[in-house]
Design a protein around this motif. Structure first.
Motif, PDB file in Angstrom:
ATOM      1  N   TYR A   1      -1.809  -6.406  -8.537  1.00 13.56           N
ATOM      2  CA  TYR A   1      -1.318  -7.520  -7.736  1.00 13.56           C
ATOM      3  C   TYR A   1      -1.151  -7.088  -6.287  1.00 13.56           C
ATOM      4  N   GLY A   2      -1.403  -8.013  -5.357  1.00 13.16           N
ATOM      5  CA  GLY A   2      -1.185  -7.715  -3.950  1.00 13.16           C
ATOM      6  C   GLY A   2      -2.175  -8.420  -3.043  1.00 13.16           C
ATOM      7  N   GLY A   3      -2.033  -9.731  -2.884  1.00 17.36           N
ATOM      8  CA  GLY A   3      -2.940 -10.474  -2.029  1.00 17.36           C
ATOM      9  C   GLY A   3      -2.854 -10.043  -0.575  1.00 17.36           C
ATOM     10  N   LEU A   4      -1.617  -9.860  -0.075  1.00 17.93           N
ATOM     11  CA  LEU A   4      -1.435  -9.405   1.303  1.00 17.93           C
ATOM     12  C   LEU A   4      -2.089  -8.050   1.499  1.00 17.93           C
ATOM     13  N   GLU A   5      -1.890  -7.170   0.540  1.00 17.95           N
ATOM     14  CA  GLU A   5      -2.451  -5.825   0.651  1.00 17.95           C
ATOM     15  C   GLU A   5      -3.970  -5.839   0.595  1.00 17.95           C
ATOM     16  N   GLN A   6      -4.539  -6.750  -0.178  1.00 13.84           N
ATOM     17  CA  GLN A   6      -5.994  -6.874  -0.236  1.00 13.84           C
ATOM     18  C   GLN A   6      -6.546  -7.322   1.119  1.00 13.84           C
ATOM     19  N   VAL A   7      -5.862  -8.275   1.737  1.00 13.39           N
ATOM     20  CA  VAL A   7      -6.272  -8.775   3.051  1.00 13.39           C
ATOM     21  C   VAL A   7      -6.188  -7.665   4.098  1.00 13.39           C
ATOM     22  N   CYS A   8      -5.057  -6.951   4.102  1.00 12.60           N
ATOM     23  CA  CYS A   8      -4.866  -5.896   5.105  1.00 12.60           C
ATOM     24  C   CYS A   8      -5.870  -4.760   4.920  1.00 12.60           C
ATOM     25  N   SER A   9      -6.196  -4.430   3.692  1.00 16.65           N
ATOM     26  CA  SER A   9      -7.201  -3.394   3.433  1.00 16.65           C
ATOM     27  C   SER A   9      -8.542  -3.799   4.031  1.00 16.65           C
ATOM     28  N   ALA A  10      -8.933  -5.043   3.786  1.00 18.85           N
ATOM     29  CA  ALA A  10     -10.212  -5.525   4.314  1.00 18.85           C
ATOM     30  C   ALA A  10     -10.200  -5.542   5.838  1.00 18.85           C
ATOM     31  N   LEU A  11      -9.067  -5.936   6.428  1.00 19.56           N
ATOM     32  CA  LEU A  11      -8.972  -5.995   7.882  1.00 19.56           C
ATOM     33  C   LEU A  11      -9.042  -4.603   8.508  1.00 19.56           C
ATOM     34  N   VAL A  12      -8.311  -3.648   7.942  1.00 15.23           N
ATOM     35  CA  VAL A  12      -8.334  -2.272   8.454  1.00 15.23           C
ATOM     36  C   VAL A  12      -9.756  -1.733   8.457  1.00 15.23           C
ATOM     37  N   ASP A  13     -10.443  -1.875   7.339  1.00 15.32           N
ATOM     38  CA  ASP A  13     -11.801  -1.323   7.237  1.00 15.32           C
ATOM     39  C   ASP A  13     -12.771  -2.028   8.173  1.00 15.32           C
ATOM     40  N   ALA A  14     -12.614  -3.338   8.342  1.00 12.63           N
ATOM     41  CA  ALA A  14     -13.505  -4.077   9.236  1.00 12.63           C
ATOM     42  C   ALA A  14     -13.261  -3.690  10.691  1.00 12.63           C
ATOM     43  N   LEU A  15     -12.003  -3.481  11.066  1.00 10.91           N
ATOM     44  CA  LEU A  15     -11.699  -3.048  12.436  1.00 10.91           C
ATOM     45  C   LEU A  15     -12.232  -1.639  12.690  1.00 10.91           C
ATOM     46  N   ALA A  16     -12.073  -0.763  11.697  1.00  9.17           N
ATOM     47  CA  ALA A  16     -12.601   0.599  11.838  1.00  9.17           C
ATOM     48  C   ALA A  16     -14.121   0.576  11.988  1.00  9.17           C
ATOM     49  N   ALA A  17     -14.783  -0.304  11.251  1.00 12.76           N
ATOM     50  CA  ALA A  17     -16.234  -0.406  11.340  1.00 12.76           C
ATOM     51  C   ALA A  17     -16.681  -0.901  12.711  1.00 12.76           C
ATOM     52  N   LYS A  18     -15.798  -1.625  13.405  1.00  8.68           N
ATOM     53  CA  LYS A  18     -16.099  -2.101  14.753  1.00  8.68           C
ATOM     54  C   LYS A  18     -15.801  -1.044  15.815  1.00  8.68           C
ATOM     55  N   GLY A  19     -15.293   0.128  15.395  1.00  6.76           N
ATOM     56  CA  GLY A  19     -15.044   1.219  16.326  1.00  6.76           C
ATOM     57  C   GLY A  19     -13.607   1.403  16.756  1.00  6.76           C
ATOM     58  N   HIS A  20     -12.687   0.634  16.203  1.00  4.55           N
ATOM     59  CA  HIS A  20     -11.276   0.781  16.561  1.00  4.55           C
ATOM     60  C   HIS A  20     -10.640   1.934  15.792  1.00  4.55           C
ATOM     61  N   GLU A  21      -9.706   2.616  16.420  1.00  5.83           N
ATOM     62  CA  GLU A  21      -8.913   3.639  15.750  1.00  5.83           C
ATOM     63  C   GLU A  21      -7.656   2.968  15.202  1.00  5.83           C
ATOM     64  N   VAL A  22      -7.526   2.952  13.883  1.00  4.94           N
ATOM     65  CA  VAL A  22      -6.438   2.228  13.229  1.00  4.94           C
ATOM     66  C   VAL A  22      -5.503   3.209  12.538  1.00  4.94           C
ATOM     67  N   THR A  23      -4.218   3.090  12.833  1.00  8.19           N
ATOM     68  CA  THR A  23      -3.194   3.844  12.113  1.00  8.19           C
ATOM     69  C   THR A  23      -2.439   2.875  11.218  1.00  8.19           C
ATOM     70  N   LEU A  24      -2.327   3.195   9.952  1.00  8.94           N
ATOM     71  CA  LEU A  24      -1.665   2.337   8.975  1.00  8.94           C
ATOM     72  C   LEU A  24      -0.301   2.910   8.634  1.00  8.94           C
ATOM     73  N   PHE A  25       0.760   2.152   8.912  1.00  5.92           N
ATOM     74  CA  PHE A  25       2.119   2.533   8.538  1.00  5.92           C
ATOM     75  C   PHE A  25       2.488   1.815   7.248  1.00  5.92           C
ATOM     76  N   GLY A  26       2.745   2.588   6.201  1.00 10.34           N
ATOM     77  CA  GLY A  26       3.100   2.007   4.918  1.00 10.34           C
ATOM     78  C   GLY A  26       3.983   2.955   4.132  1.00 10.34           C
ATOM     79  N   ALA A  27       4.132   2.670   2.842  1.00  7.78           N
ATOM     80  CA  ALA A  27       4.895   3.540   1.947  1.00  7.78           C
ATOM     81  C   ALA A  27       3.923   4.305   1.056  1.00  7.78           C
TER      82      ALA A  27
END
Length: 352
Positions: free
Chosen positions: A14-40
């Motif tokens: 379960y985790g719709g929000l987490e599924q969305v954020c995972s897809a967004l992080v990877d898509a931004l990284a693929a566009k060349g952005h440096e992404v830092t993810l703060f989580g638990a």
């Protein structure tokens, strides 16, 4: 990128929000952005650099205020303009906590903006860019300082999709809650003479109580109940299903499960509530009903929907790439807005 401290990214179940954020992080990284993810937790399966604020995932305390507030306080101590251009916050109270940062913040509102949440969002710092996930959600609180509407997206590159209608039962996939209408799903499938699989999140006491007291007394040989299926199991269920049924009773701000189902070629039969008409094209990717009594007839007709039309709709309107493009525009707009100076630099309030 700040996500709630409850579940891993990507989520194993379960985790719709987490599924969305995972897809967004990877898509931004693929566009060349440096992404830092703060989580638990201790790591992430995304392309981001991971920073954990607590070693253990906090899913046993989901919905409690203190775990999220402690998570945000730790993040705020680590965020500075020297290290980050912009913060994208996906937590519930993150928009309010953003005033303690000196870095511009975009905050996606994933929940229904009503009651106490609506009050909190109405008092956020003017520099914070509030993003709605649907026009429906935005209309629920039009007075809030919305900066944009960005529909959630999904990574379609690795999604399996069927080429012909699923031969299996009707699928209901949600939390066990009256809002999600599993009882309506049972009645509609029974009226249509079709088997049903209820696959739902059921690890919190209210969910368990609802399942035991309301749903289980209605279950017969035509209904299969699965508790807390993992991600692989839910994908298999969607691929086999005749359709996904969404007989919701509330103004759901999005409904990621509908996008996930359509991405596999599975059409959606849903009640006309919340963001359903923003996500489902009635007659093309599913059937939308105004009343519960119409659901059984829709279930009999839904096999006419072509799986390819469902998949094409998701790739066109709900891809991770489209979502990343939309958020990139929001980020650039917020970079032109002065960030808050931080509450710690304001005049202190009276302590009692």
């Amino acid at each position: 990128m700040i996500v709630p401290p409850w579940y891993a990214l990507p989520p194993p179940g379960y985790g719709g929000l987490e599924q969305v954020c995972s897809a967004l992080v990877d898509a931004l990284a693929a566009k060349g952005h440096e992404v830092t993810l703060f989580g638990a937790g201790t790591g992430t399966g995304t392309a981001a650099t991971f920073v954990g604020t607590v070693p253990e995932l906090q899913h046993q305390r989901v919905g409690q205020a203190l775990p999220e507030l402690a998570h945000l306080a730790r993040v705020n101590r680590m965020v500075s303009p020297a290290s980050y251009d912009i913060v994208h916050d996906h937590t519930t109270v993150g928009p309010y906590a953003a005033a303690d940062r000196s870095v511009p913040t975009v905050a996606t509102v994933h929940n229904r903006p009503s009651g106490e949440l609506r009050e909190i969002l109405g008092d956020v710092d003017p520099s914070v860019g509030l993003v709605a996930i649907s026009d429906t959600q935005r209309r629920l609180a039009p007075e809030l300082p919305w900066a944009a509407t960005v529909h959630n997206g999904i990574s379609t590159a690795t999604m399996m999709a069927k080429s012909s209608p699923g031969p299996g039962p009707v699928l209901w996939l949600a939390r066990f809650s009256a809002d999600k209408g599993p009882d309506l799903a049972i009645q509609a499938c029974r009226d249509a003479g079709m088997p049903l699989v209820l696959a739902g999140k059921c690890d919190e006491r209210p969910e368990q109580r609802y399942l035991e007291q309301v749903v289980e007394p209605m279950v017969g040989p035509d209904v299969t109940v699965l508790r807390n299926p993992d991600r692989d199991a839910t994908v298999r269920l969607m691929l086999a299903a005749r359709c996904l049924i969404m007989p919701i009773r509330w103004e759901e701000p999005f409904g990621m499960v509908m996008v996930e189902a359509m991405a596999t070629g599975t059409p959606v039969v849903a009640l006309n509530r919340g963001a359903v008409p923003e996500l489902v094209r009635s007659g093309e990717t599913g059937l939308i009903c105004d009343e519960p009594a119409e659901l059984a007839g829709a279930l009999r007709q839904v096999s006419r929907i072509e799986p390819a039309a469902c998949v094409a709709h998701v790739r066109r309107a709900f891809s991770a790439e489209r979502m990343a493009d939309d958020y990139e525009r929001v980020y650039r707009e917020r970079l032109a807005v002065p960030a808050p100076s931080g509450r710690n630099e304001r005049a202190p309030s009276v302590a009692w």
